[in-house]
Design an enzyme around this catalytic site. Structure first.
Site, PDB file in Angstrom:
ATOM      1  N   ILE A  56      13.145  62.092  66.557  1.00  0.00           N
ATOM      2  CA  ILE A  56      12.312  61.337  65.618  1.00  0.00           C
ATOM      3  C   ILE A  56      10.872  61.224  66.132  1.00  0.00           C
ATOM      4  O   ILE A  56       9.916  61.358  65.364  1.00  0.00           O
ATOM      5  CB  ILE A  56      12.945  59.948  65.380  1.00  0.00           C
ATOM      6  CG1 ILE A  56      14.257  60.105  64.598  1.00  0.00           C
ATOM      7  CG2 ILE A  56      11.981  59.024  64.637  1.00  0.00           C
ATOM      8  CD1 ILE A  56      15.125  58.844  64.549  1.00  0.00           C
TER       9      ILE A  56
ATOM     10  N   ASP B 147       7.132  60.954  77.342  1.00  0.00           N
ATOM     11  CA  ASP B 147       8.599  61.022  77.421  1.00  0.00           C
ATOM     12  C   ASP B 147       9.007  60.901  78.885  1.00  0.00           C
ATOM     13  O   ASP B 147       8.199  61.116  79.792  1.00  0.00           O
ATOM     14  CB  ASP B 147       9.110  62.343  76.825  1.00  0.00           C
ATOM     15  CG  ASP B 147      10.530  62.254  76.297  1.00  0.00           C
ATOM     16  OD1 ASP B 147      10.712  62.097  75.071  1.00  0.00           O
ATOM     17  OD2 ASP B 147      11.477  62.307  77.117  1.00  0.00           O
TER      18      ASP B 147
ATOM     19  N   ASP C 263       8.692  56.603  82.232  1.00  0.00           N
ATOM     20  CA  ASP C 263       9.973  55.974  81.904  1.00  0.00           C
ATOM     21  C   ASP C 263       9.599  54.602  81.366  1.00  0.00           C
ATOM     22  O   ASP C 263       9.007  53.783  82.086  1.00  0.00           O
ATOM     23  CB  ASP C 263      10.812  55.861  83.190  1.00  0.00           C
ATOM     24  CG  ASP C 263      12.103  55.077  82.967  1.00  0.00           C
ATOM     25  OD1 ASP C 263      12.270  54.455  81.900  1.00  0.00           O
ATOM     26  OD2 ASP C 263      12.941  55.071  83.895  1.00  0.00           O
ATOM     27  N   VAL C 264       9.930  54.336  80.096  1.00  0.00           N
ATOM     28  CA  VAL C 264       9.445  53.091  79.476  1.00  0.00           C
ATOM     29  C   VAL C 264       9.992  51.826  80.138  1.00  0.00           C
ATOM     30  O   VAL C 264       9.495  50.737  79.881  1.00  0.00           O
ATOM     31  CB  VAL C 264       9.724  53.048  77.952  1.00  0.00           C
ATOM     32  CG1 VAL C 264       8.960  54.126  77.215  1.00  0.00           C
ATOM     33  CG2 VAL C 264      11.220  53.104  77.647  1.00  0.00           C
TER      34      VAL C 264
ATOM     35  N   ASN D 149       9.060  54.519  70.244  1.00  0.00           N
ATOM     36  CA  ASN D 149      10.183  55.288  69.695  1.00  0.00           C
ATOM     37  C   ASN D 149      11.277  55.549  70.736  1.00  0.00           C
ATOM     38  O   ASN D 149      12.447  55.684  70.370  1.00  0.00           O
ATOM     39  CB  ASN D 149       9.648  56.620  69.156  1.00  0.00           C
ATOM     40  CG  ASN D 149      10.752  57.615  68.891  1.00  0.00           C
ATOM     41  OD1 ASN D 149      11.444  57.541  67.880  1.00  0.00           O
ATOM     42  ND2 ASN D 149      10.965  58.550  69.812  1.00  0.00           N
TER      43      ASN D 149
ATOM     44  N   TYR E 153      23.934  48.490  71.271  1.00  0.00           N
ATOM     45  CA  TYR E 153      22.821  49.159  70.569  1.00  0.00           C
ATOM     46  C   TYR E 153      22.334  48.260  69.425  1.00  0.00           C
ATOM     47  O   TYR E 153      21.128  48.046  69.254  1.00  0.00           O
ATOM     48  CB  TYR E 153      23.307  50.515  70.044  1.00  0.00           C
ATOM     49  CG  TYR E 153      22.250  51.334  69.331  1.00  0.00           C
ATOM     50  CD1 TYR E 153      21.310  52.071  70.041  1.00  0.00           C
ATOM     51  CD2 TYR E 153      22.210  51.385  67.933  1.00  0.00           C
ATOM     52  CE1 TYR E 153      20.342  52.835  69.384  1.00  0.00           C
ATOM     53  CE2 TYR E 153      21.253  52.141  67.274  1.00  0.00           C
ATOM     54  CZ  TYR E 153      20.316  52.867  68.003  1.00  0.00           C
ATOM     55  OH  TYR E 153      19.369  53.607  67.345  1.00  0.00           O
TER      56      TYR E 153
ATOM     57  N   LYS F   8      18.525  46.596  68.939  1.00  0.00           N
ATOM     58  CA  LYS F   8      17.655  46.871  67.791  1.00  0.00           C
ATOM     59  C   LYS F   8      17.343  45.588  67.020  1.00  0.00           C
ATOM     60  O   LYS F   8      16.248  45.447  66.455  1.00  0.00           O
ATOM     61  CB  LYS F   8      18.280  47.951  66.897  1.00  0.00           C
ATOM     62  CG  LYS F   8      18.381  49.311  67.588  1.00  0.00           C
ATOM     63  CD  LYS F   8      17.011  49.843  68.045  1.00  0.00           C
ATOM     64  CE  LYS F   8      17.081  51.244  68.606  1.00  0.00           C
ATOM     65  NZ  LYS F   8      15.765  51.788  68.974  1.00  0.00           N
TER      66      LYS F   8
HETATM   67  P1  NAD Z   1      16.837  61.521  70.903  1.00  0.00           P
HETATM   68  O1  NAD Z   1      17.854  61.221  71.943  1.00  0.00           O
HETATM   69  O2  NAD Z   1      16.953  62.757  70.089  1.00  0.00           O
HETATM   70  O3  NAD Z   1      15.356  61.456  71.532  1.00  0.00           O
HETATM   71  C1  NAD Z   1      14.975  60.352  72.316  1.00  0.00           C
HETATM   72  C2  NAD Z   1      13.808  60.743  73.206  1.00  0.00           C
HETATM   73  O4  NAD Z   1      13.515  59.577  74.013  1.00  0.00           O
HETATM   74  C3  NAD Z   1      14.154  61.884  74.161  1.00  0.00           C
HETATM   75  O5  NAD Z   1      13.106  62.841  74.186  1.00  0.00           O
HETATM   76  C4  NAD Z   1      14.323  61.184  75.514  1.00  0.00           C
HETATM   77  O6  NAD Z   1      13.997  62.002  76.621  1.00  0.00           O
HETATM   78  C5  NAD Z   1      13.372  59.998  75.374  1.00  0.00           C
HETATM   79  N1  NAD Z   1      13.709  58.884  76.284  1.00  0.00           N
HETATM   80  C6  NAD Z   1      14.942  58.400  76.559  1.00  0.00           C
HETATM   81  N2  NAD Z   1      14.860  57.428  77.469  1.00  0.00           N
HETATM   82  C7  NAD Z   1      13.552  57.280  77.776  1.00  0.00           C
HETATM   83  C8  NAD Z   1      12.837  56.437  78.668  1.00  0.00           C
HETATM   84  N3  NAD Z   1      13.474  55.554  79.469  1.00  0.00           N
HETATM   85  N4  NAD Z   1      11.494  56.541  78.727  1.00  0.00           N
HETATM   86  C9  NAD Z   1      10.831  57.446  77.952  1.00  0.00           C
HETATM   87  N5  NAD Z   1      11.462  58.286  77.102  1.00  0.00           N
HETATM   88  C10 NAD Z   1      12.818  58.208  77.014  1.00  0.00           C
HETATM   89  O7  NAD Z   1      16.860  60.247  69.935  1.00  0.00           O
HETATM   90  P2  NAD Z   1      16.306  60.059  68.443  1.00  0.00           P
HETATM   91  O8  NAD Z   1      17.456  60.105  67.534  1.00  0.00           O
HETATM   92  O9  NAD Z   1      15.121  60.885  68.205  1.00  0.00           O
HETATM   93  O10 NAD Z   1      15.893  58.506  68.557  1.00  0.00           O
HETATM   94  C11 NAD Z   1      14.542  58.064  68.642  1.00  0.00           C
HETATM   95  C12 NAD Z   1      14.526  56.575  68.311  1.00  0.00           C
HETATM   96  O11 NAD Z   1      15.041  56.386  66.986  1.00  0.00           O
HETATM   97  C13 NAD Z   1      15.407  55.729  69.233  1.00  0.00           C
HETATM   98  O12 NAD Z   1      14.780  54.498  69.489  1.00  0.00           O
HETATM   99  C14 NAD Z   1      16.655  55.518  68.404  1.00  0.00           C
HETATM  100  O13 NAD Z   1      17.349  54.355  68.788  1.00  0.00           O
HETATM  101  C15 NAD Z   1      16.062  55.409  67.031  1.00  0.00           C
HETATM  102  N6  NAD Z   1      17.005  55.675  65.946  1.00  0.00           N
HETATM  103  C16 NAD Z   1      17.665  56.871  65.873  1.00  0.00           C
HETATM  104  C17 NAD Z   1      18.540  57.083  64.810  1.00  0.00           C
HETATM  105  C18 NAD Z   1      19.300  58.357  64.661  1.00  0.00           C
HETATM  106  O14 NAD Z   1      20.256  58.372  63.870  1.00  0.00           O
HETATM  107  N7  NAD Z   1      18.934  59.436  65.323  1.00  0.00           N
HETATM  108  C19 NAD Z   1      18.739  56.100  63.834  1.00  0.00           C
HETATM  109  C20 NAD Z   1      18.039  54.903  63.957  1.00  0.00           C
HETATM  110  C21 NAD Z   1      17.177  54.710  64.997  1.00  0.00           C
END
Ligand code: NAD
Length: 249
Positions: A18, A37, A59-60, A86, A150, A154
């Site tokens: 995302i 990232d 790392d956030v 994100n 989770y 959120k």
């Molecule tokens: P993803 O796992 O595909 O990508 C997440 C990215 O965050 C990765 O590039 C990862 O390396 C990075 N990351 C992880 N931990 C980190 C840290 N400690 N510091 C910095 N970067 C870090 O996930 P996604 O599906 O793209 O999710 C992105 C956001 O959207 C998240 O917050 C997730 O909770 C939220 N979200 C996702 C969905 C879904 O269905 N995919 C739905 C609702 C919300």
């Protein structure tokens, strides 16, 4: 005029999924974007592929690394107009079976992370009268089995969104959240396996019944970019649910 012409964005967790989708749309809409990232190699690859202005990794969960990344992003962009919180992780486990370490880790990434990055970016956002878009989840609005911790993270992020919005209103900084249902990323690829192992039900059938289809990163990027833009000038403290009708039924 592109929606985000000349806006300067810092997006955490934007090497993939995302975050990358938001970065790509923002760039098409005229923004300059810094990718951030925990995965350094993936962030650099993504930045090159999509024409980002640069990379400022962290790392956030780590305050020092967050502060250094925000400073680097400011240097690259000459300021920050929009922060997109994100970066996030998932854990699929019944609450009763979850380890304390995994409970602490998901809160560190999904709640402490946005808190640290927002606070680090506040001086820059104050100068630009900028805004923050938090990527929460529909899981923060309703409960879902296997996603207890989770869901709690959120819901906490939605509350951080509200309180930051009120506290930062005098500084003219807007803060909003997006709450998607399941969307097509590697996070959902992992969850599909976990759900099917735990329930023996078809994840595809569940998604089709509850939200019509998986969301796409573009579905989410459209709303995130709207909130980031000046078109949303009067929108603050809000969370936008994007769920194909899941919570309406
Ligand atoms: P993803 O796992 O595909 O990508 C997440 C990215 O965050 C990765 O590039 C990862 O390396 C990075 N990351 C992880 N931990 C980190 C840290 N400690 N510091 C910095 N970067 C870090 O996930 P996604 O599906 O793209 O999710 C992105 C956001 O959207 C998240 O917050 C997730 O909770 C939220 N979200 C996702 C969905 C879904 O269905 N995919 C739905 C609702 C919300």
């Amino acid at each position: 005029m592109p929606e985000l012409a000349d806006k300067r964005l810092l997006i955490t967790g934007s090497a993939a999924g995302i975050g990358r989708g938001i970065a790509e749309l923002a760039i098409r809409e005229g923004a300059r974007v810094v990718i951030s990232d925990i995965d350094d190699a993936a962030a650099r690859r993504t930045a090159e592929e999509i024409g980002a202005a640069g990379v400022a990794n962290c790392d956030v969960t780590d305050q020092q690394s967050v502060e250094a990344a925000v400073a680097a992003a400011e240097d690259i962009l000459g300021g920050i107009d929009v922060l997109v919180n994100n970066a996030g992780i998932e854990v699929a486990s019944p609450l009763a079976a979850q380890t304390v370490d995994s409970f602490d880790r998901i809160f560190a990434v999904n709640v402490r992370g946005p808190f640290l990055v927002t606070n680090a970016a506040l001086p820059a956002l104050t100068r630009s009268k900028g805004n923050v878009v938090n990527i929460a989840s529909v899981a923060g609005v309703g409960g879902s089995p296997l996603l207890g911790s989770y869901c709690a993270t959120k819901a906490a992020l939605i509350q951080l969104t509200r309180v930051y919005a009120v506290e930062l209103r005098p500084s003219e900084i807007r803060v909003n959240a997006v709450c998607p249902a399941f969307a097509d990323t590697s996070m959902v690829d992992r969850l599909r396996v976990d759900f099917e192992a735990a329930t023996a039900a078809s994840f595809g059938d569940l998604v089709a019944a509850k939200q019509s289809r998986l969301g796409t990163v573009e579905d989410i990027a459209e709303v995130a970019c709207f909130l980031a833009s000046d078109r949303a000038a009067w929108v603050t403290g809000s969370h936008y649910v994007l769920d194909g009708g899941l919570t309406a039924s």
